[in-house]
Enzyme design. Structure first.
Site, PDB file in Angstrom:
ATOM      1  N   GLY A  96      50.755  17.575   3.602  1.00 45.57           N
ATOM      2  CA  GLY A  96      50.685  18.780   4.418  1.00 45.57           C
ATOM      3  C   GLY A  96      50.194  18.434   5.805  1.00 45.57           C
ATOM      4  O   GLY A  96      49.845  17.289   6.080  1.00 45.57           O
ATOM      5  N   GLY A 116      47.723  20.107   9.089  1.00 47.04           N
ATOM      6  CA  GLY A 116      46.809  21.175   9.487  1.00 47.04           C
ATOM      7  C   GLY A 116      46.755  21.294  10.984  1.00 47.04           C
ATOM      8  O   GLY A 116      47.670  20.881  11.689  1.00 47.04           O
ATOM      9  N   TYR A 133      44.898  19.841  13.167  1.00 42.57           N
ATOM     10  CA  TYR A 133      44.703  18.658  13.994  1.00 42.57           C
ATOM     11  C   TYR A 133      44.971  17.363  13.240  1.00 42.57           C
ATOM     12  O   TYR A 133      44.604  16.296  13.688  1.00 42.57           O
ATOM     13  CB  TYR A 133      43.276  18.644  14.554  1.00 42.57           C
ATOM     14  CG  TYR A 133      42.229  18.691  13.470  1.00 42.57           C
ATOM     15  CD1 TYR A 133      41.703  17.514  12.956  1.00 42.57           C
ATOM     16  CD2 TYR A 133      41.813  19.901  12.927  1.00 42.57           C
ATOM     17  CE1 TYR A 133      40.772  17.549  11.944  1.00 42.57           C
ATOM     18  CE2 TYR A 133      40.882  19.944  11.914  1.00 42.57           C
ATOM     19  CZ  TYR A 133      40.360  18.755  11.432  1.00 42.57           C
ATOM     20  OH  TYR A 133      39.458  18.792  10.420  1.00 42.57           O
ATOM     21  N   ALA A 134      45.587  17.475  12.078  1.00 45.46           N
ATOM     22  CA  ALA A 134      45.790  16.274  11.278  1.00 45.46           C
ATOM     23  C   ALA A 134      46.998  16.397  10.369  1.00 45.46           C
ATOM     24  O   ALA A 134      47.404  17.504  10.002  1.00 45.46           O
ATOM     25  CB  ALA A 134      44.552  16.002  10.444  1.00 45.46           C
ATOM     26  N   VAL A 156      48.275  15.002   6.587  1.00 45.96           N
ATOM     27  CA  VAL A 156      47.652  14.473   5.382  1.00 45.96           C
ATOM     28  C   VAL A 156      48.732  13.836   4.504  1.00 45.96           C
ATOM     29  O   VAL A 156      49.770  14.448   4.253  1.00 45.96           O
ATOM     30  CB  VAL A 156      46.904  15.585   4.614  1.00 45.96           C
ATOM     31  CG1 VAL A 156      46.229  15.026   3.375  1.00 45.96           C
ATOM     32  CG2 VAL A 156      45.878  16.271   5.516  1.00 45.96           C
ATOM     33  N   LYS A 159      43.908  11.404   5.617  1.00 46.25           N
ATOM     34  CA  LYS A 159      43.998  12.421   6.652  1.00 46.25           C
ATOM     35  C   LYS A 159      43.995  11.720   7.998  1.00 46.25           C
ATOM     36  O   LYS A 159      43.013  11.097   8.383  1.00 46.25           O
ATOM     37  CB  LYS A 159      42.812  13.375   6.528  1.00 46.25           C
ATOM     38  CG  LYS A 159      42.868  14.532   7.463  1.00 46.25           C
ATOM     39  CD  LYS A 159      41.884  15.603   7.026  1.00 46.25           C
ATOM     40  CE  LYS A 159      41.975  16.806   7.922  1.00 46.25           C
ATOM     41  NZ  LYS A 159      41.256  17.948   7.372  1.00 46.25           N
ATOM     42  N   ASP A 213      32.073  25.362   9.241  1.00 49.86           N
ATOM     43  CA  ASP A 213      33.421  25.940   9.210  1.00 49.86           C
ATOM     44  C   ASP A 213      33.837  26.268   7.774  1.00 49.86           C
ATOM     45  O   ASP A 213      34.930  25.922   7.340  1.00 49.86           O
ATOM     46  CB  ASP A 213      34.413  24.979   9.877  1.00 49.86           C
ATOM     47  CG  ASP A 213      35.744  25.652  10.192  1.00 49.86           C
ATOM     48  OD1 ASP A 213      35.777  26.896  10.285  1.00 49.86           O
ATOM     49  OD2 ASP A 213      36.753  24.932  10.307  1.00 49.86           O
TER      50      ASP A 213
HETATM   51  P1  ADP Z   1      43.753  22.868   7.544  1.00 50.90           P
HETATM   52  O1  ADP Z   1      44.057  22.599   8.989  1.00 50.90           O
HETATM   53  O2  ADP Z   1      44.541  23.980   6.951  1.00 50.90           O
HETATM   54  O3  ADP Z   1      42.293  22.894   7.238  1.00 50.90           O
HETATM   55  P2  ADP Z   1      44.000  20.153   6.711  1.00 50.90           P
HETATM   56  O4  ADP Z   1      44.226  19.562   8.048  1.00 50.90           O
HETATM   57  O5  ADP Z   1      42.683  19.904   6.059  1.00 50.90           O
HETATM   58  O6  ADP Z   1      44.329  21.679   6.728  1.00 50.90           O
HETATM   59  O7  ADP Z   1      45.113  19.719   5.711  1.00 50.90           O
HETATM   60  C1  ADP Z   1      46.440  20.130   5.868  1.00 50.90           C
HETATM   61  C2  ADP Z   1      47.125  20.283   4.524  1.00 50.90           C
HETATM   62  O8  ADP Z   1      47.120  19.036   3.829  1.00 50.90           O
HETATM   63  C3  ADP Z   1      46.435  21.263   3.592  1.00 50.90           C
HETATM   64  O9  ADP Z   1      46.925  22.548   3.715  1.00 50.90           O
HETATM   65  C4  ADP Z   1      46.760  20.694   2.225  1.00 50.90           C
HETATM   66  O10 ADP Z   1      48.018  21.153   1.797  1.00 50.90           O
HETATM   67  C5  ADP Z   1      46.839  19.217   2.453  1.00 50.90           C
HETATM   68  N1  ADP Z   1      45.592  18.530   2.109  1.00 50.90           N
HETATM   69  C6  ADP Z   1      44.482  18.402   2.871  1.00 50.90           C
HETATM   70  N2  ADP Z   1      43.526  17.690   2.266  1.00 50.90           N
HETATM   71  C7  ADP Z   1      44.022  17.340   1.060  1.00 50.90           C
HETATM   72  C8  ADP Z   1      43.516  16.594  -0.069  1.00 50.90           C
HETATM   73  N3  ADP Z   1      42.301  16.054  -0.048  1.00 50.90           N
HETATM   74  N4  ADP Z   1      44.308  16.456  -1.136  1.00 50.90           N
HETATM   75  C9  ADP Z   1      45.542  17.006  -1.157  1.00 50.90           C
HETATM   76  N5  ADP Z   1      46.084  17.717  -0.151  1.00 50.90           N
HETATM   77  C10 ADP Z   1      45.344  17.887   0.955  1.00 50.90           C
END
Ligand code: ADP
Length: 315
Positions: A14, A16, A18-19, A21, A37, A135
């Site tokens: 996925g 988010g 700023y990143a 994953v 991430k 947060d």
């Molecule tokens: P957000 O900006 O929504 O907080 P993140 O940047 O933390 O999201 O992560 C983006 C996406 O990646 C999440 O919506 C999730 O689907 C996936 N993701 C994040 N961390 C994990 C993890 N530890 N294990 C599995 N999927 C993850």
């Protein structure tokens, strides 16, 4: 060996704000899944380097070991000095997805109690180790395969992110931010996280965001907090009028009494509502600490928190 060569990167899980994953596994043990991430580091950070303080905080996070906090296994940088966090992989989604899926997911006050207990244990553990999360919100509460809640996404990573390189269009929400931050309090502490947990508690119960300011501005947030909790004044929050961001109100909404909260959140009962109100107290000095929350009678009164196996999962 170099840290980054220890992992084989797989598909994207996925992205988010700023990143991105990615799924990955250990070269030495392909059954060991992790999530990597990858944070696009901002130009300023690139120039100045990652500060000593930040590195120290990352090391500290790596040492935080609690069942309800996402495990940070390691940190490494790749080309362009991007920052990579190697995290526990949690493929079951987050609490926000469950709250929003009203079509397929139903849950009980006992389930809410189980989730809140795991959240508060995580927050208390952070505070006992002098770490504020800053947060807390439902999409930062990831769900493990066994049903456990894991607090994720510590603000630290975000502080490296490039503000001019948004990864997606969703913006950082301020719906869970406590009043002292809108008033630009110089000194704040664990109470900021307790407020956010209170907002999550309310959202779990009503399946609706408690302070859904729209448009999402600080002014609208303060307005909503005044309307739903009460207007901060010297009477209910001594010292508030001296805070930099405080604006003298023209209209005063008295602090809402218990009946008001009971009418909206009756499913958690009077004891639950008592706790909710103490988490959403305007004055951060009076608001319960995470430890105080855990000592509240809500946890030991009926119903007992649901067992992990009984908690609803993503379909
Ligand atoms: P957000 O900006 O929504 O907080 P993140 O940047 O933390 O999201 O992560 C983006 C996406 O990646 C999440 O919506 C999730 O689907 C996936 N993701 C994040 N961390 C994990 C993890 N530890 N294990 C599995 N999927 C993850």
């Amino acid at each position: 060996a170099q840290e980054r060569n220890k992992y084989v990167k797989g598909k994207k899980l996925g992205s988010g704000q700023y990143a991105d994953v990615f799924s990955a596994y250990l070269v030495t043990d392909p059954t060991q899944l992790v999530a990597i991430k990858k944070i696009k580091v901002g130009a300023e950070v690139k120039e100045m380097g990652i500060s000593y303080d930040s590195l120290r905080e990352i090391r500290f996070l790596q040492e935080l070991d609690h069942p309800n906090i996402i495990k940070l296994y390691s940190v490494f940088s790749t080309k362009n000095q991007n920052l990579n966090l190697v995290l526990e992989q949690l493929p079951q989604g987050d609490l926000l997805k469950l709250i929003q899926d009203t079509q397929n997911i139903s849950y009980t006050p006992a389930d809410v109690k189980a989730w809140m207990l795991m959240l508060m244990r995580a927050v208390h553990f952070c505070h006992a180790n002098f770490i504020l999360h800053r947060d807390i919100k439902p999409n930062n509460l990831l769900i493990a395969a066994n049903g456990e809640i894991k607090l994720a996404d510590f603000g630290l990573a975000r502080s490296f992110a490039d503000p001019y390189q948004p990864m997606t269009y969703n913006t950082i929400t301020i719906w869970y931010r406590p009043p002292e931050l809108f008033f630009q309090a110089q000194f704040y502490g664990g109470a900021v996280d307790v407020w956010s947990c209170g907002a999550v508690f309310a959202e779990l119960i009503s399946r609706d965001v408690l302070f859904r300011a729209w448009p999402e501005s600080e002014m609208n947030m303060v307005k909503l907090i005044c309307e739903k909790v009460g207007t901060p004044t010297e009477e209910n929050w001594p010292g508030v009028s001296k805070l930099k961001g405080y604006v003298t109100p023209t209209e005063i909404q008295p602090v809402r009494p218990k009946d008001y909260w009971l009418a909206n959140f009756r499913t958690i009962g009077e004891i639950g509502v008592d706790l909710l109100m103490k988490m959403l107290t305007l004055d951060p000095k009076v608001r319960l600490s995470a430890e105080g929350v855990l000592k509240h009678e809500y946890w030991t009164s009926a119903p007992r928190p649901s067992k992990l196996e009984a908690l609803p999962r993503k379909g």
